[in-house]
Design an enzyme around this catalytic site. Structure first.
Site, short mmCIF file in Angstrom:
data_model
loop_
_atom_site.label_atom_id
_atom_site.label_comp_id
_atom_site.label_asym_id
_atom_site.label_seq_id
_atom_site.Cartn_x
_atom_site.Cartn_y
_atom_site.Cartn_z
N CYS A 74 -2.58 -8.78 6.10
CA CYS A 74 -2.30 -7.27 6.53
C CYS A 74 -2.51 -7.24 7.84
O CYS A 74 -3.74 -7.71 8.67
CB CYS A 74 -3.23 -6.60 5.82
SG CYS A 74 -2.96 -4.77 6.44
N GLY A 115 9.66 -12.24 3.15
CA GLY A 115 10.11 -12.04 4.35
C GLY A 115 11.67 -11.75 4.49
O GLY A 115 12.09 -12.44 4.55
N ASP A 116 12.17 -10.48 4.84
CA ASP A 116 13.43 -10.10 4.76
C ASP A 116 14.42 -10.34 3.98
O ASP A 116 15.53 -10.76 4.08
CB ASP A 116 13.89 -10.98 6.23
CG ASP A 116 13.38 -10.38 7.66
OD1 ASP A 116 12.47 -9.51 7.27
OD2 ASP A 116 13.07 -11.20 8.49
N LYS A 121 -2.20 -14.68 0.17
CA LYS A 121 -0.75 -14.20 0.65
C LYS A 121 -1.29 -14.18 2.41
O LYS A 121 -2.33 -13.82 2.65
CB LYS A 121 -0.69 -12.76 0.53
CG LYS A 121 0.83 -12.28 1.02
CD LYS A 121 1.19 -11.13 0.34
CE LYS A 121 2.52 -10.51 0.76
NZ LYS A 121 2.21 -9.77 1.83
N GLN A 164 -4.85 -7.61 -5.73
CA GLN A 164 -5.13 -7.80 -4.52
C GLN A 164 -6.27 -7.28 -3.75
O GLN A 164 -6.35 -6.42 -3.86
CB GLN A 164 -3.80 -7.68 -3.40
CG GLN A 164 -3.95 -8.55 -2.02
CD GLN A 164 -2.90 -8.21 -1.14
OE1 GLN A 164 -2.83 -6.93 -0.89
NE2 GLN A 164 -2.06 -9.45 -0.79
N ALA A 175 0.86 -1.21 0.04
CA ALA A 175 -0.03 -0.02 -0.13
C ALA A 175 0.92 1.14 0.03
O ALA A 175 1.91 1.36 0.73
CB ALA A 175 -1.05 0.12 1.26
N ARG A 213 10.16 -4.45 0.99
CA ARG A 213 10.95 -3.33 1.59
C ARG A 213 12.39 -3.38 0.83
O ARG A 213 12.87 -2.14 0.51
CB ARG A 213 11.05 -3.25 3.04
CG ARG A 213 9.89 -3.15 3.67
CD ARG A 213 10.00 -3.70 5.30
NE ARG A 213 10.14 -5.23 5.45
CZ ARG A 213 10.46 -5.48 6.54
NH1 ARG A 213 10.65 -4.90 7.58
NH2 ARG A 213 10.68 -6.91 6.47
C1 LIG Z 1 4.64 -0.02 3.06
C2 LIG Z 1 4.35 -1.37 2.97
C3 LIG Z 1 2.97 -1.56 2.50
C4 LIG Z 1 2.36 -3.10 2.61
N1 LIG Z 1 1.14 -3.19 1.96
C5 LIG Z 1 0.66 -4.57 1.64
C6 LIG Z 1 -0.39 -4.88 1.27
O1 LIG Z 1 -1.14 -3.89 0.62
N2 LIG Z 1 -0.68 -6.04 0.89
C7 LIG Z 1 0.09 -7.20 1.38
O2 LIG Z 1 -0.46 -8.28 1.20
N3 LIG Z 1 0.99 -6.91 2.28
C8 LIG Z 1 1.58 -5.63 2.36
N4 LIG Z 1 2.89 -5.56 2.84
C9 LIG Z 1 3.49 -6.52 3.41
C10 LIG Z 1 4.51 -6.88 2.26
O3 LIG Z 1 3.95 -7.13 1.20
C11 LIG Z 1 5.62 -8.12 2.98
O4 LIG Z 1 4.60 -9.23 3.29
C12 LIG Z 1 6.35 -7.65 3.89
O5 LIG Z 1 6.84 -6.39 3.93
C13 LIG Z 1 7.60 -8.48 4.36
O6 LIG Z 1 8.63 -8.61 3.22
P1 LIG Z 1 9.94 -7.82 3.06
O7 LIG Z 1 10.81 -8.42 4.26
O8 LIG Z 1 10.36 -8.09 1.77
O9 LIG Z 1 9.61 -6.50 3.24
C14 LIG Z 1 3.30 -3.91 2.97
C15 LIG Z 1 4.49 -3.83 3.57
C16 LIG Z 1 4.86 -2.58 3.54
C17 LIG Z 1 6.20 -2.31 4.01
#
Ligand SMILES: Cc1cc2nc3c(=O)[nH]c(=O)nc-3n(C[C@H](O)[C@H](O)[C@H](O)COP(=O)(O)O)c2cc1C
Length: 329
Positions: free
Chosen positions: A102, A203-204, A141, A71, A19, A227
């Site tokens: 979420c 994740g990470d 998810k 989504q 988002a 991220r």
């Molecule tokens: C700013 C932000 C917005 C996110 N919005 C969503 C979303 O709209 N839908 C969703 O399934 N996950 C959302 N997530 C979760 C990410 O898709 C992901 O599952 C989570 O950040 C872990 O992955 P990473 O370690 O690569 O950041 C969001 C994460 C962040 C940081």
């Protein structure tokens, strides 16, 4: 183990749904830099069925972004089904993804997102209703559970598969953990082992090397990055090189970073409209593109105050010629 939508490579890299970040311009950019699949921000099923203009605008995408998943989230199977049917008819993405991950209070309070993880009958009811309402593949998810006492990624994933999910992404944390601690990749490995449908690990993953390590340690069919892509669409290019056994290309220079940031900004202004609100919301991206450069703290601080694209261009060109941060006018 086949993905239910067309992917061009054996181990696809996914830009995560985010988002406020994975909007059309960033998705397009990441596709060009090597993301194989992208996903929209989460869209409220209530907003979609009400015909909310804002939600419908968020669902729009460019053909170049394909393959793309849209989504949706919500806690009412009937509303979710209606939203999926509408998304299918109006936008025809490559698949519909259901958000059960979420952790945001506003969403969870209404039992959407990870709120559903407390009630697996509801999770299955939603998946079945959505799958019956669309001709497109339906994916999910999830997180590893609501909290430690409900932590059961394999059990949850099996219920999703049984209800008709065609692929599953696991962010290996519970809702209570939000983003703290480390994602437990061993849970991704267990889900891969238990399921017949493709499992996407999440994740990470913050570097290209992490992509290869997650793949090796979990056997996941695809890797999703959230991220780690902030200000860094190059992560997809680099990860693809490593997966293919090629050396990682040189890191982008300051000039390349700025060129990409400006391209991202121009795309955003074109899609969102050239308004002060767009500029303000874009500042975070500018800060992310500046990360790691010499004097990044001052540069980011300055970029967080810009109001126009012309100002950004001036700051970038001053930095490239002098190595210094342009003082505010
Ligand atoms: C700013 C932000 C917005 C996110 N919005 C969503 C979303 O709209 N839908 C969703 O399934 N996950 C959302 N997530 C979760 C990410 O898709 C992901 O599952 C989570 O950040 C872990 O992955 P990473 O370690 O690569 O950041 C969001 C994460 C962040 C940081």
């Amino acid at each position: 183990m086949e993905f239910p939508f067309r992917v061009a490579v054996p181990v696809p890299l996914f830009l995560a749904p985010m988002a406020g970040v994975s909007e059309a311009p960033f998705r397009l950019l990441c596709r060009r830099f090597g993301a194989d699949v992208v996903v929209s921000e989460f869209l409220s099923s209530e907003g979609l069925r009400r015909g909310s203009e804002r939600t419908l605008r968020m669902a729009a995408f460019d053909a170049e972004e394909r393959p793309i998943g849209i989504q949706i989230f919500g806690s009412e199977p009937a509303a979710m089904a209606e939203a999926a049917a509408l998304v299918t008819d109006v936008f025809a993405p490559d698949y519909v993804d259901i958000n059960f991950g979420c952790p945001v209070k506003k969403v969870v309070k209404r039992n959407g997102g990870s709120g559903c993880l407390k009630d697996l009958d509801l999770v299955q009811g939603i998946i079945r209703a959505v799958a019956a309402a669309t001709r497109l593949p339906v994916t999910v998810k999830i997180r590893s559970g609501w909290d430690e006492s409900h932590r059961d990624p394999v059990g949850i994933a099996l219920r999703c598969q049984e209800a008709g999910a065609r692929a599953l992404t696991l962010h290996a944390r519970t809702r209570t953990e939000m983003f703290s601690g480390a994602a437990r990749w061993e849970e991704i490995a267990s889900v891969v082992e238990a399921l017949e449908i493709p499992v996407i690990g999440n994740g990470d993953v913050t570097t290209a090397a992490d992509v290869v390590r997650m793949r090796r340690e979990t056997g996941c069919a695809g890797v999703m990055i959230a991220r780690g892509s902030f200000g860094n669409p190059w992560i997809f290019r680099d990860a693809r090189a490593l997966l293919d056994g090629r050396p990682v290309p040189l890191a982008p220079t300051a000039e390349e970073r700025f060129r990409t940031a400006l391209e991202h900004a121009r795309l955003t202004l074109a899609v969102e409209g050239d308004t002060p609100k767009t500029a303000m919301e874009f500042r975070k991206h500018l800060g992310w593109y500046a990360r790691g450069l010499p004097g990044a703290a001052a540069l980011r601080e300055r970029l967080h105050r810009v109001a126009t694209l012309a100002e950004v261009e001036q700051i970038f060109s001053h930095y490239l010629t002098s190595g210094e941060v342009l003082a505010p006018a």
